[in-house]
Design a protein around this motif. Structure first.
Motif, PDB file in Angstrom:
ATOM      1  N   VAL A 202      -5.149  -0.082   5.078  1.00 45.31           N
ATOM      2  CA  VAL A 202      -3.832   0.406   4.666  1.00 45.31           C
ATOM      3  C   VAL A 202      -3.530   0.089   3.204  1.00 45.31           C
ATOM      4  O   VAL A 202      -3.123   0.975   2.441  1.00 45.31           O
ATOM      5  CB  VAL A 202      -2.731  -0.123   5.602  1.00 45.31           C
ATOM      6  N   PRO A 203      -3.717  -1.168   2.747  1.00 46.03           N
ATOM      7  CA  PRO A 203      -3.470  -1.442   1.318  1.00 46.03           C
ATOM      8  C   PRO A 203      -4.371  -0.607   0.400  1.00 46.03           C
ATOM      9  O   PRO A 203      -3.931  -0.161  -0.666  1.00 46.03           O
ATOM     10  CB  PRO A 203      -3.784  -2.941   1.190  1.00 46.03           C
ATOM     11  N   LYS A 204      -5.636  -0.423   0.830  1.00 49.15           N
ATOM     12  CA  LYS A 204      -6.564   0.361   0.018  1.00 49.15           C
ATOM     13  C   LYS A 204      -6.095   1.808  -0.065  1.00 49.15           C
ATOM     14  O   LYS A 204      -6.139   2.427  -1.142  1.00 49.15           O
ATOM     15  CB  LYS A 204      -7.968   0.294   0.629  1.00 49.15           C
ATOM     16  N   LEU A 205      -5.635   2.351   1.062  1.00 50.39           N
ATOM     17  CA  LEU A 205      -5.121   3.717   1.057  1.00 50.39           C
ATOM     18  C   LEU A 205      -3.891   3.836   0.157  1.00 50.39           C
ATOM     19  O   LEU A 205      -3.732   4.831  -0.560  1.00 50.39           O
ATOM     20  CB  LEU A 205      -4.762   4.152   2.485  1.00 50.39           C
ATOM     21  N   GLN A 206      -3.043   2.833   0.195  1.00 49.38           N
ATOM     22  CA  GLN A 206      -1.857   2.848  -0.666  1.00 49.38           C
ATOM     23  C   GLN A 206      -2.254   2.870  -2.138  1.00 49.38           C
ATOM     24  O   GLN A 206      -1.637   3.566  -2.951  1.00 49.38           O
ATOM     25  CB  GLN A 206      -0.978   1.637  -0.359  1.00 49.38           C
ATOM     26  N   GLN A 207      -3.299   2.123  -2.474  1.00 48.50           N
ATOM     27  CA  GLN A 207      -3.793   2.114  -3.858  1.00 48.50           C
ATOM     28  C   GLN A 207      -4.333   3.483  -4.256  1.00 48.50           C
ATOM     29  O   GLN A 207      -4.055   3.990  -5.354  1.00 48.50           O
ATOM     30  CB  GLN A 207      -4.886   1.059  -4.016  1.00 48.50           C
ATOM     31  N   LEU A 208      -5.120   4.079  -3.350  1.00 48.77           N
ATOM     32  CA  LEU A 208      -5.701   5.386  -3.651  1.00 48.77           C
ATOM     33  C   LEU A 208      -4.622   6.463  -3.742  1.00 48.77           C
ATOM     34  O   LEU A 208      -4.710   7.367  -4.580  1.00 48.77           O
ATOM     35  CB  LEU A 208      -6.721   5.768  -2.563  1.00 48.77           C
ATOM     36  N   ILE A 209      -3.613   6.369  -2.889  1.00 45.55           N
ATOM     37  CA  ILE A 209      -2.508   7.331  -2.943  1.00 45.55           C
ATOM     38  C   ILE A 209      -1.757   7.202  -4.267  1.00 45.55           C
ATOM     39  O   ILE A 209      -1.434   8.208  -4.918  1.00 45.55           O
ATOM     40  CB  ILE A 209      -1.553   7.121  -1.748  1.00 45.55           C
ATOM     41  N   ALA A 210      -1.500   5.958  -4.669  1.00 46.06           N
ATOM     42  CA  ALA A 210      -0.800   5.726  -5.933  1.00 46.06           C
ATOM     43  C   ALA A 210      -1.619   6.261  -7.108  1.00 46.06           C
ATOM     44  O   ALA A 210      -1.080   6.866  -8.044  1.00 46.06           O
ATOM     45  CB  ALA A 210      -0.523   4.237  -6.107  1.00 46.06           C
ATOM     46  N   ALA A 211      -2.947   6.064  -7.036  1.00 52.86           N
ATOM     47  CA  ALA A 211      -3.822   6.538  -8.114  1.00 52.86           C
ATOM     48  C   ALA A 211      -3.828   8.067  -8.174  1.00 52.86           C
ATOM     49  O   ALA A 211      -3.807   8.670  -9.252  1.00 52.86           O
ATOM     50  CB  ALA A 211      -5.238   6.010  -7.900  1.00 52.86           C
ATOM     51  N   ALA A 212      -3.841   8.710  -6.995  1.00 47.19           N
ATOM     52  CA  ALA A 212      -3.834  10.172  -6.948  1.00 47.19           C
ATOM     53  C   ALA A 212      -2.517  10.727  -7.486  1.00 47.19           C
ATOM     54  O   ALA A 212      -2.492  11.719  -8.217  1.00 47.19           O
ATOM     55  CB  ALA A 212      -4.067  10.653  -5.518  1.00 47.19           C
TER      56      ALA A 212
END
Length: 295
Positions: A202-212
């Motif tokens: 979940v934290p990793k997905l949040q990071q990737l979403i923020a980056a996108a």
């Protein structure tokens, strides 16, 4: 003499119903039954079998007392027996085709799910795709199970009512059952693995979403600044670069959508979308310019 003939005809009046059925029979009858409840097939097969027995037991001829009249039933009996046997074969062929077609289609779908579940690794994108597949499999499970049970019921119908279950039928039945069990096992394994990885995913997905999201904003800012806003720049070159930015924008937006689906699967927030909390402006007109002469 006439009384004997009338009594014979009255006793065998049930044959007219069979005759009417045979006259109305055609390929469209089985086609209209495709996918029907198993009980409808059982009723049809049972009627045909019962009629075959009754027709075969009809006396081939009637000789009245005093041997004044010979009433032959051989021709109509042979004709009805032949048609009933042909219909029985048509039903068997239809059921076998239904088993084969439905089994192959279901095996393909289940194998697709199973292979996706088996590819889980540490790569976040692979995990995201797997989580989407798992979510889809969970939603479709009841329907997949219903199709599985229907196909096995067709196999059982062939086995019980036709006393004919070829090696090919047996192999198909076993193959379907093996694929179904593998699907259930791998789905369960994938659920456990994804659950165990949830705290880190979940934290990793949040990071990737923020980056996108940041990348999308950056693309829009780029399209609204620098040489793109300079009317002195060569128009054709700018249009081609804007098309490239547009493609990059849509690729990133598609990637963001995939990440959102994975995030929703892990967190259970199906109605939540990253763009709702972090709105990104629609690409400006400039970034949507299409240059038909550019690649």
């Amino acid at each position: 003499m006439l009384r004997e003939v009338k009594e014979f005809c009255k006793e065998h009046h049930w044959m007219t119903g069979i005759h009417e059925f045979l006259q109305a029979w055609g390929p469209q009858k089985l086609e209209s039954m495709r996918g029907c409840p198993i009980k409808d097939y059982i009723m049809l097969v049972s009627h045909v079998s019962m009629w075959q027995t009754r027709v075969s037991n009809v006396p081939k001829k009637l000789i009245t007392k005093g041997r004044l009249l010979l009433l032959s039933c051989h021709h109509i009996q042979a004709e009805m027996e032949s048609k009933l046997d042909s219909i029985r074969k048509d039903i068997l062929t239809h059921l076998q085709n239904e088993c084969w077609t439905r089994s192959q289609q279901l095996i393909t779908e289940l194998t697709d799910f199973t292979e996706a579940f088996q590819t889980i690794n540490s790569d976040i994108h692979t995990i995201a795709r797997c989580s989407q597949k798992l979510n889809k499999a969970n939603k479709q499970y009841a329907e997949l199970e219903k199709r599985m049970e229907y196909i096995r019921a067709l196999h059982e119908l062939i086995r019980n009512h036709f006393s004919l279950f070829s090696a090919e039928n047996e192999a198909l039945d076993v193959s379907l059952l093996d694929v179904w069990e593998a699907f259930q096992f791998e789905k369960s394994q994938a659920s456990e693995i994804l659950l165990s990885k949830q705290n880190s995913i979940v934290p990793k997905l949040q990071q990737l979403i923020a980056a996108a999201l940041a990348e999308l904003e950056g693309l829009i800012e780029k399209a609204l600044s620098g040489p793109f806003m300079d009317p002195a720049q060569e128009q054709r070159s700018m249009e081609c670069q804007l098309i490239s930015l547009e493609r990059q924008f849509h690729n990133t937006a598609s990637h963001l959508s995939e990440l959102h689906h994975a995030y929703a699967t892990f967190t259970g927030t199906e109605d939540s979308h990253p763009l709702h909390h972090h709105p990104v402006r629609d690409p400006p007109t400039e970034i949507r310019v299409l240059c038909p002469e550019c690649p």
